[in-house]
Write a protein that holds these residues in place. Structure first.
Motif, PDB file in Angstrom:
ATOM      1  N   THR A  40       7.708  -0.522  -7.903  1.00 43.40           N
ATOM      2  CA  THR A  40       7.785  -1.658  -7.155  1.00 43.40           C
ATOM      3  C   THR A  40       6.573  -1.215  -5.779  1.00 43.40           C
ATOM      4  O   THR A  40       6.072   0.082  -6.330  1.00 43.40           O
ATOM      5  N   LEU A  41       6.284  -2.221  -5.124  1.00 42.84           N
ATOM      6  CA  LEU A  41       4.874  -2.295  -4.239  1.00 42.84           C
ATOM      7  C   LEU A  41       5.607  -1.126  -2.650  1.00 42.84           C
ATOM      8  O   LEU A  41       6.927  -1.149  -2.342  1.00 42.84           O
ATOM      9  N   ASP A  42       4.919  -0.694  -2.280  1.00 39.34           N
ATOM     10  CA  ASP A  42       4.911  -0.101  -1.031  1.00 39.34           C
ATOM     11  C   ASP A  42       4.399  -1.139   0.766  1.00 39.34           C
ATOM     12  O   ASP A  42       3.537  -1.426  -0.090  1.00 39.34           O
ATOM     13  N   PRO A  43       5.890  -1.423   0.766  1.00 36.14           N
ATOM     14  CA  PRO A  43       5.814  -2.892   1.993  1.00 36.14           C
ATOM     15  C   PRO A  43       4.457  -1.987   3.455  1.00 36.14           C
ATOM     16  O   PRO A  43       4.145  -2.731   3.536  1.00 36.14           O
TER      17      PRO A  43
ATOM     18  N   SER B 211       7.759  -9.562  -0.930  1.00 38.07           N
ATOM     19  CA  SER B 211       8.969  -9.933  -1.481  1.00 38.07           C
ATOM     20  C   SER B 211      10.036  -8.724  -1.353  1.00 38.07           C
ATOM     21  O   SER B 211      10.008  -7.741  -1.141  1.00 38.07           O
ATOM     22  N   GLY B 212      11.633  -9.240  -1.157  1.00 39.88           N
ATOM     23  CA  GLY B 212      12.974  -8.837  -0.823  1.00 39.88           C
ATOM     24  C   GLY B 212      12.963  -7.036  -1.574  1.00 39.88           C
ATOM     25  O   GLY B 212      13.461  -5.866  -1.370  1.00 39.88           O
ATOM     26  N   ASP B 213      12.759  -7.572  -2.806  1.00 42.18           N
ATOM     27  CA  ASP B 213      12.859  -6.338  -4.163  1.00 42.18           C
ATOM     28  C   ASP B 213      12.124  -5.643  -4.723  1.00 42.18           C
ATOM     29  O   ASP B 213      11.228  -4.539  -5.597  1.00 42.18           O
ATOM     30  N   LEU B 214      11.229  -6.213  -3.361  1.00 44.98           N
ATOM     31  CA  LEU B 214       9.848  -5.480  -4.069  1.00 44.98           C
ATOM     32  C   LEU B 214       9.068  -5.374  -5.247  1.00 44.98           C
ATOM     33  O   LEU B 214       8.165  -4.509  -5.986  1.00 44.98           O
ATOM     34  N   LYS B 215       8.724  -6.323  -6.230  1.00 48.06           N
ATOM     35  CA  LYS B 215       8.877  -6.434  -7.121  1.00 48.06           C
ATOM     36  C   LYS B 215       7.733  -7.656  -7.141  1.00 48.06           C
ATOM     37  O   LYS B 215       7.276  -7.899  -8.206  1.00 48.06           O
TER      38      LYS B 215
ATOM     39  N   LYS C 195      -2.204   6.192  -8.198  1.00 45.47           N
ATOM     40  CA  LYS C 195      -1.183   4.918  -7.563  1.00 45.47           C
ATOM     41  C   LYS C 195      -1.798   3.171  -8.428  1.00 45.47           C
ATOM     42  O   LYS C 195      -3.168   3.624  -7.614  1.00 45.47           O
ATOM     43  N   PRO C 196      -0.824   3.096  -9.181  1.00 44.93           N
ATOM     44  CA  PRO C 196      -1.509   1.992  -9.158  1.00 44.93           C
ATOM     45  C   PRO C 196      -1.722   0.876  -7.744  1.00 44.93           C
ATOM     46  O   PRO C 196      -0.929   1.183  -6.186  1.00 44.93           O
ATOM     47  N   ILE C 197      -3.013   0.334  -7.942  1.00 44.91           N
ATOM     48  CA  ILE C 197      -3.174  -0.528  -6.499  1.00 44.91           C
ATOM     49  C   ILE C 197      -3.076  -2.189  -7.783  1.00 44.91           C
ATOM     50  O   ILE C 197      -3.351  -2.866  -8.237  1.00 44.91           O
ATOM     51  N   PHE C 198      -3.242  -2.991  -6.197  1.00 39.71           N
ATOM     52  CA  PHE C 198      -2.587  -4.847  -6.701  1.00 39.71           C
ATOM     53  C   PHE C 198      -3.325  -5.177  -5.703  1.00 39.71           C
ATOM     54  O   PHE C 198      -3.380  -4.690  -4.313  1.00 39.71           O
ATOM     55  N   CYS C 199      -3.957  -6.156  -6.121  1.00 35.89           N
ATOM     56  CA  CYS C 199      -4.470  -7.857  -4.756  1.00 35.89           C
ATOM     57  C   CYS C 199      -4.342  -8.972  -5.574  1.00 35.89           C
ATOM     58  O   CYS C 199      -5.001  -9.437  -6.407  1.00 35.89           O
ATOM     59  N   PRO C 200      -3.684  -9.717  -4.681  1.00 36.02           N
ATOM     60  CA  PRO C 200      -3.312 -11.201  -4.996  1.00 36.02           C
ATOM     61  C   PRO C 200      -3.397 -12.080  -4.869  1.00 36.02           C
ATOM     62  O   PRO C 200      -3.508 -13.509  -4.264  1.00 36.02           O
ATOM     63  N   GLY C 201      -4.958 -11.901  -4.849  1.00 39.01           N
ATOM     64  CA  GLY C 201      -6.523 -13.331  -4.604  1.00 39.01           C
ATOM     65  C   GLY C 201      -7.966 -12.144  -4.107  1.00 39.01           C
ATOM     66  O   GLY C 201      -8.064 -11.932  -5.291  1.00 39.01           O
ATOM     67  N   PRO C 202      -8.246 -13.422  -3.395  1.00 38.42           N
ATOM     68  CA  PRO C 202      -8.575 -14.235  -2.706  1.00 38.42           C
ATOM     69  C   PRO C 202      -7.984 -15.632  -3.550  1.00 38.42           C
ATOM     70  O   PRO C 202      -8.527 -15.774  -4.062  1.00 38.42           O
TER      71      PRO C 202
ATOM     72  N   THR D 273      -5.969 -23.908  -1.472  1.00 39.02           N
ATOM     73  CA  THR D 273      -4.547 -23.782  -3.198  1.00 39.02           C
ATOM     74  C   THR D 273      -3.691 -23.307  -2.188  1.00 39.02           C
ATOM     75  O   THR D 273      -3.861 -22.867  -1.273  1.00 39.02           O
ATOM     76  N   LYS D 274      -2.651 -23.467  -2.912  1.00 35.84           N
ATOM     77  CA  LYS D 274      -1.415 -23.010  -2.522  1.00 35.84           C
ATOM     78  C   LYS D 274      -1.283 -21.805  -3.613  1.00 35.84           C
ATOM     79  O   LYS D 274      -0.548 -21.706  -4.582  1.00 35.84           O
ATOM     80  N   PRO D 275      -1.582 -20.382  -2.772  1.00 34.87           N
ATOM     81  CA  PRO D 275      -1.341 -19.108  -4.024  1.00 34.87           C
ATOM     82  C   PRO D 275      -0.210 -19.002  -4.815  1.00 34.87           C
ATOM     83  O   PRO D 275       0.657 -19.108  -3.565  1.00 34.87           O
ATOM     84  N   GLY D 276       0.117 -18.399  -5.097  1.00 39.83           N
ATOM     85  CA  GLY D 276       1.413 -17.471  -6.020  1.00 39.83           C
ATOM     86  C   GLY D 276       1.718 -16.467  -6.457  1.00 39.83           C
ATOM     87  O   GLY D 276       1.138 -15.917  -5.393  1.00 39.83           O
ATOM     88  N   PRO D 277       2.480 -15.995  -6.787  1.00 41.28           N
ATOM     89  CA  PRO D 277       2.974 -14.438  -6.365  1.00 41.28           C
ATOM     90  C   PRO D 277       2.381 -13.894  -7.642  1.00 41.28           C
ATOM     91  O   PRO D 277       2.495 -14.207  -8.433  1.00 41.28           O
ATOM     92  N   MET D 278       2.051 -12.420  -7.563  1.00 38.08           N
ATOM     93  CA  MET D 278       1.385 -11.371  -8.347  1.00 38.08           C
ATOM     94  C   MET D 278       3.346 -10.228  -8.788  1.00 38.08           C
ATOM     95  O   MET D 278       3.007  -9.663  -7.351  1.00 38.08           O
ATOM     96  N   THR D 279       3.215 -10.280  -9.618  1.00 38.16           N
ATOM     97  CA  THR D 279       4.956 -10.100 -10.174  1.00 38.16           C
ATOM     98  C   THR D 279       4.788  -8.562 -10.652  1.00 38.16           C
ATOM     99  O   THR D 279       4.306  -8.822 -12.125  1.00 38.16           O
ATOM    100  N   LEU D 280       5.617  -7.850 -10.206  1.00 38.51           N
ATOM    101  CA  LEU D 280       5.178  -6.682 -11.634  1.00 38.51           C
ATOM    102  C   LEU D 280       6.746  -6.903 -12.339  1.00 38.51           C
ATOM    103  O   LEU D 280       8.061  -6.688 -12.068  1.00 38.51           O
ATOM    104  N   CYS D 281       6.299  -6.868 -13.597  1.00 36.73           N
ATOM    105  CA  CYS D 281       7.373  -7.019 -14.633  1.00 36.73           C
ATOM    106  C   CYS D 281       7.789  -6.020 -15.574  1.00 36.73           C
ATOM    107  O   CYS D 281       7.656  -4.962 -14.896  1.00 36.73           O
ATOM    108  N   PRO D 282       9.349  -6.888 -15.158  1.00 37.54           N
ATOM    109  CA  PRO D 282      10.260  -5.101 -15.746  1.00 37.54           C
ATOM    110  C   PRO D 282      10.465  -4.603 -16.942  1.00 37.54           C
ATOM    111  O   PRO D 282       9.799  -5.533 -18.087  1.00 37.54           O
TER     112      PRO D 282
END
Length: 472
Positions: free
Chosen positions: A282-285, A295-299, A438-445, A450-459
């Motif tokens: 899960t992501l650390d908000p 997102s609310g589910d931190l995914k 710690k894993p790290i993520f960047c959903p950009g730039p 364009t309207k960016p979509g989400p970067m999602t952690l897969c179950p």
């Protein structure tokens, strides 16, 4: 007057140094038969320790002494320069308008033709942009000089790239051999049937051939520009436009020509093995910047509309990127997670560790980076993958919908995988971890407009099939 014939161009090629692209100055000839300016060869060999290679054919010469000046070649060079100069003088002022028997003094930009004064006053050219021929020639000479300088820079860079390709920074054969060794006993027959080492050699040879062809094209343009510079004004103006268009077309495709394509070979059983190690993340908000929404589910994470504009050059990567961290840190074991990036044309994935051991190399202390990243960048219609740190900088045929990340703490191993193709992208070895990772993520730039979509952690229980693949 027609352009200098083929024999003159061949002579100019024979008396031109392939390093500085100018006529020889005190030429010397080495064992393989190639010749260079004495100063150019000395500068090229200055950084080589024992084996001295020819700058043109890369043949190795054990004798590192600079040869004596080739007097006959020096005389031939002076003779060639004199012939070129006399030819240029003999053609000056001989071109004239046939209907009016007057010299060409004007140049029509629209028709790309030389005109006499009477032609310039005719209704046929009344609405056209007409310039004095000296002024037009001066303009084109400046443009040709600029292009020649640009080609010279590209040529030098591409020669270095070819040298790197001959001794590739990424040892693909060794990289894939390590990967296959893990499943060797179970998949021996499959590995033999794939013939991966031979395919890697073929693709490596194709990269070399493509880069060599691009270099040859640039060298040919350099010779054409050199010859064109000595032509009379009329011929120069008539020939320049076509040459400039050809050069522009080649330079527009330069990125594809000099950037190798990523080698992708599906590895049987790879994903099944990695799936056994998959963990829920899960992501650390609290680690998210204001320009990233979680997102609310931190995914999942998405780039916000106020993402900062890039003001720093690409070489500052990763300093100008916005990262969000995982809620979990790892200090042992073998772990694997997957990230859905199907709706993102640009992204960064990797790990962060606050402390690494200091290595000693050649008696000196070397401080290790605390970030290890894989970045995807979209340029025009193409996608590029590169690592930080590391040598990977390759094109890919299409974007990857899902990336797998493998971490083995004890051995300091970090691998990135194309889940859809079941293939290895790149792997770091022997990272000296001393603190939790710690894993790290960047959903950009995000791309402009364009309207960016989400970067999602897969179950853990999620799967990717061909129908799930989507491209940007």
């Amino acid at each position: 007057m027609a352009a200098p014939g083929k024999p003159l161009k061949e002579l100019q090629s024979e008396i031109t140094c392939s390093i500085c692209r100018c006529y020889f100055c005190e030429p010397v000839t080495i064992g393989c038969g190639h010749s260079f300016c004495q100063a150019c060869l000395s500068s090229s060999w200055r950084g080589e320790a024992s084996a001295f290679s020819c700058p043109e054919c890369r043949g190795v010469s054990q004798d590192g002494e600079i040869p004596l000046v080739n007097r006959r070649l020096a005389q031939l060079t002076e003779l060639g320069k004199e012939i070129s100069f006399k030819l240029m003088q003999s053609t000056q002022g001989q071109s004239q308008c046939v209907p009016h028997q007057k010299p060409f003094k004007l140049f029509c930009e629209e028709d790309q033709t030389a005109l006499c004064v009477t032609c310039g006053e005719s209704p046929e050219h009344g609405a056209h942009k007409i310039s004095p021929i000296q002024e037009a020639a001066h303009k084109y000479r400046r443009e040709l000089q600029h292009i020649r300088s640009l080609l010279g820079n590209h040529l030098e860079e591409d020669e270095q790239l070819l040298a790197q390709e001959e001794k590739p920074a990424v040892d693909w054969s060794n990289l894939f051999s390590r990967e296959y060794s893990k499943i060797y006993t179970l998949l021996l027959d499959e590995v033999k049937s794939l013939g991966v080492p031979e395919r890697i050699r073929q693709e490596h040879k194709a990269n070399q051939d493509r880069l060599s062809q691009h270099l040859q094209t640039l060298q040919d343009f350099m010779l054409e520009l050199q010859a064109l510079a000595h032509q009379p004004n009329v011929d120069l103006l008539q020939d320049s436009k076509h040459l400039l268009r050809s050069i522009d077309a080649v330079l527009s495709q330069r990125a594809k020509a000099v950037t190798p394509e990523l080698i992708e070979h599906p590895i049987p059983g790879l994903m099944e093995i990695l799936k056994r190690l998959q963990v829920e993340l899960t992501l650390d908000p609290t680690s998210a910047d204001s320009c990233v929404s979680v997102s609310g589910d931190l995914k999942s994470a998405k780039a916000a509309e106020d993402w900062p504009e890039e003001t720093k050059p690409p070489e500052d990567f990763p300093l100008h990127y916005v990262f969000i961290m995982s809620s979990y840190a790892f200090s042992s074991g073998s772990l694997y997670w997957e990230v859905d990036v199907a709706q993102l044309p640009q992204w960064v994935l990797g790990i962060y560790t606050p402390s690494l051991r200091t290595r000693r190399r050649s008696g000196k202390k070397v401080t290790c980076t605390s970030l290890f990243l894989l970045q995807c960048v979209k340029k025009e219609e193409d996608y590029y993958l590169r690592t930080y740190p590391g040598p990977l900088n390759h094109r890919v045929k299409s974007p990857f919908p899902r990336i797998g990340v493998y971490l083995q703490y004890s051995s300091g191993t970090l691998g990135f995988y194309n889940v859809f193709q079941r293939s290895l992208i790149y792997k770091f070895y022997s990272i000296p971890f001393t603190a939790p990772v710690k894993p790290i993520f960047c959903p950009g730039p995000p791309l402009p407009g364009t309207k960016p979509g989400p970067m999602t952690l897969c179950p853990v229980d999620s799967h990717l099939c061909s129908c799930c693949h989507s491209s940007q």
